[in-house]
Design an enzyme around this catalytic site. Sequence first.
Site, short mmCIF file in Angstrom:
data_model
loop_
_atom_site.label_atom_id
_atom_site.label_comp_id
_atom_site.label_asym_id
_atom_site.label_seq_id
_atom_site.Cartn_x
_atom_site.Cartn_y
_atom_site.Cartn_z
N CYS A 95 0.80 -1.23 0.00
CA CYS A 95 0.00 0.00 0.00
C CYS A 95 0.84 1.30 0.00
O CYS A 95 1.34 1.68 -1.04
CB CYS A 95 -0.98 -0.05 1.16
N HIS A 196 -3.43 -5.61 2.68
CA HIS A 196 -2.98 -5.75 4.06
C HIS A 196 -3.55 -7.08 4.55
O HIS A 196 -4.18 -7.82 3.81
CB HIS A 196 -3.55 -4.63 4.92
N1 GLN Z 1 -2.29 6.80 2.66
C1 GLN Z 1 -2.40 6.04 1.49
C2 GLN Z 1 -3.79 6.04 0.88
O1 GLN Z 1 -4.75 6.33 1.56
C3 GLN Z 1 -1.94 4.61 1.77
C4 GLN Z 1 -2.82 3.88 2.72
C5 GLN Z 1 -2.31 2.54 3.17
O2 GLN Z 1 -1.11 2.28 3.22
N2 GLN Z 1 -3.24 1.68 3.58
O3 GLN Z 1 -3.94 5.76 -0.27
#
Ligand code: GLN
Length: 246
Positions: A95, A196
Amino acid sequence: MKTIKILHMYADMLDLYGDSGNMEILKYRCTKRGIDCVVDTYSIDSEMPDFTAYDLIYIGGGADLEQQHISEDLLKCREGIISAYKNGTFLFLICGGYQLMGKYYRDADGNDIKGLGLFDYYTVAPNSRRKRCIGNIVIETEITGKPVKVVGFENHGGQTQGIKTPFGKVLYGNGNCSKSEAEGYCEKNVIATYLHGPCLAKNPEISDYMIEYCMNRGDEVITPLIPIDDKLEKECRKVMVHRLLK
Ligand code: GLN
């Protein structure tokens, strides 16, 4: 036997939804096979490591704020990470970590966080913070050479564009963009994904793909890994796949 050397970057900042658990799973699956696996950590203000000394570099996900905090430091590591990648080090990115290997991540306020530009993709979050891709996700990847379903959980505002070689196709959930068909990015030595979970918990083939890659790096003849008992992990995945795809 060879020792697998892993560098886990920003474990203290980028650890959404237990992303650090992926390291526990890799260590567990190595130990079960008698393979030594060492995980070093790197974070802001750590001494600059020799990135090329690692078989695998891992970066987890994080909120926009954490991504901003680490971005300056990450840029200092750019040359080292690029050399390692070119030298065959595996990059495993979740992510926020995935986004920052691209050109940039533009947050909901229109501010850009510069990425390493290692890959051509870029990520833009919608203006509204409410528009996020949140929930369970099932994809199908062929990175191991045959189709395998991978389950996880996604929560990102960012919409990632410019991907030519996705990690998998979306069977349930969103993927790189809202309701998109493609999820993540991959190359032989790269898995970048929005999943995740931690991602590896219910997806043993993905762990083993990376372990096998690391064990055989640079070898002409590939020695396959000894199979280990995956029944429980696969059963957990089956429950989720049934629930979501029925
Ligand atoms: N902050 C980033 C987004 O919202 C990544 C989020 C994350 O790592 N889950 O896209």
